[in-house]
Design an enzyme around this catalytic site. Sequence first.
Site, PDB file in Angstrom:
ATOM      1  N   ASP A  46      24.648 -18.991  41.328  1.00 57.33           N
ATOM      2  CA  ASP A  46      23.299 -19.023  40.760  1.00 57.33           C
ATOM      3  C   ASP A  46      22.334 -19.804  41.662  1.00 57.33           C
ATOM      4  OD1 ASP A  46      24.513 -17.861  38.595  1.00 57.33           O
ATOM      5  OD2 ASP A  46      23.968 -19.416  37.158  1.00 57.33           O
ATOM      6  N   HIS A 188      26.902 -22.716  42.330  1.00 55.50           N
ATOM      7  CA  HIS A 188      25.496 -22.642  42.748  1.00 55.50           C
ATOM      8  C   HIS A 188      25.479 -22.661  44.279  1.00 55.50           C
ATOM      9  CE1 HIS A 188      25.419 -24.127  38.620  1.00 55.50           C
ATOM     10  NE2 HIS A 188      24.219 -23.599  38.530  1.00 55.50           N
TER      11      HIS A 188
HETATM   12 ZN   LIG Z   1      20.325 -21.861  37.332  1.00 50.37          ZN
END
Ligand SMILES: [Zn+2]
Length: 247
Positions: A46, A188
Site C-alpha cells: 500500500d 507498505h
Molecule cells: Zn494506506
Amino acid sequence: MRWKKRALALMLVLACLLPRRESVPAGGRATVEIGETPPTVAITFDDGPKASTTARLLDELALREVPATFFLVGREIADNEELVRRMAREGHQIGVHSYAHIRLTGLSRSDFDADVGRERAQLSSLLGEGEFWLRPPYGWADSTVQARAGAPIVMWSVDTEDWKYRDAGHIAGAVLGQVQDGDIILFHDIYDSSVDGAIQVVDALLARGYCFATVEQLLALKGIRAENGTVYRSARPEGIFKTWDFQ
Ligand SMILES: [Zn+2]
C-alpha cells in the site's frame, strides 16, 4: 484430461518451485506430473508508488519472478507513471487505495466519486480499462463503501505493521511465524525496511515450498469468485465478508 490442462494453466501463473514427480519409462522420455497445489499467498503493498523504494522492490520481485499486488495512492501516480506501467507490464495487479489517502467511510456520494473515481480515471488513462480492485485506507469500510466500491474490496489476514517497526527482521519474523495457505499479507512499499522484509519473506517462503500469486489469481486458484463490494481478508472461507463494518 481437461481438468489436468486447467490445473496446469493455473499453476503456470504462480511463482514457486513446483513439486514434481518425475518418472522415466525404460527407453522413453521423462514425464513430469504436477502434484497437489502448494500453499499459495498474495503479498500486497500500500501507499506507493514511491520512486526509490518501489523501483527496488520491483527489481527484487522480477529477479524471483514473483507477482505482487499494489494498492496505489492516486496523488503519487503523476510523478511515477513509468513505475506504474512497469508494474502492469511485469504481471503485478494494480488497485486503488484512494487518491488522497482519505477515510472512505462517511463521505457523500460526490466526495467518494471525486476521490476513488479520480484515481480509477488516472489508472484507466495510464493502463487502459481495468477493474482496479479497492483497498480502503486503514481498512475502514462499511455497507455504503461496499455498495459504492464497484470492485472487490481487499483487506488482509497478515499485518506486518511495517510502518511501525521499520525493521526488516522484525517484519519478516511477524509473517513467517503465522503465515498460512491463502493469506493476504500487508506491507507498505514506501519504506526501505519494508522492501527488505518483504524480500526476506519471499525467499523464506519459496524455500518452504510456497507459491505467490496476485490477489485476483489467489482467489481464482482457491475457487472463489470475486464479487464487487465483497470484502476479502484471505482466500479462505472465513476470510470472505458480504457485510463488513470496521471504521
Ligand atoms: Zn494506506
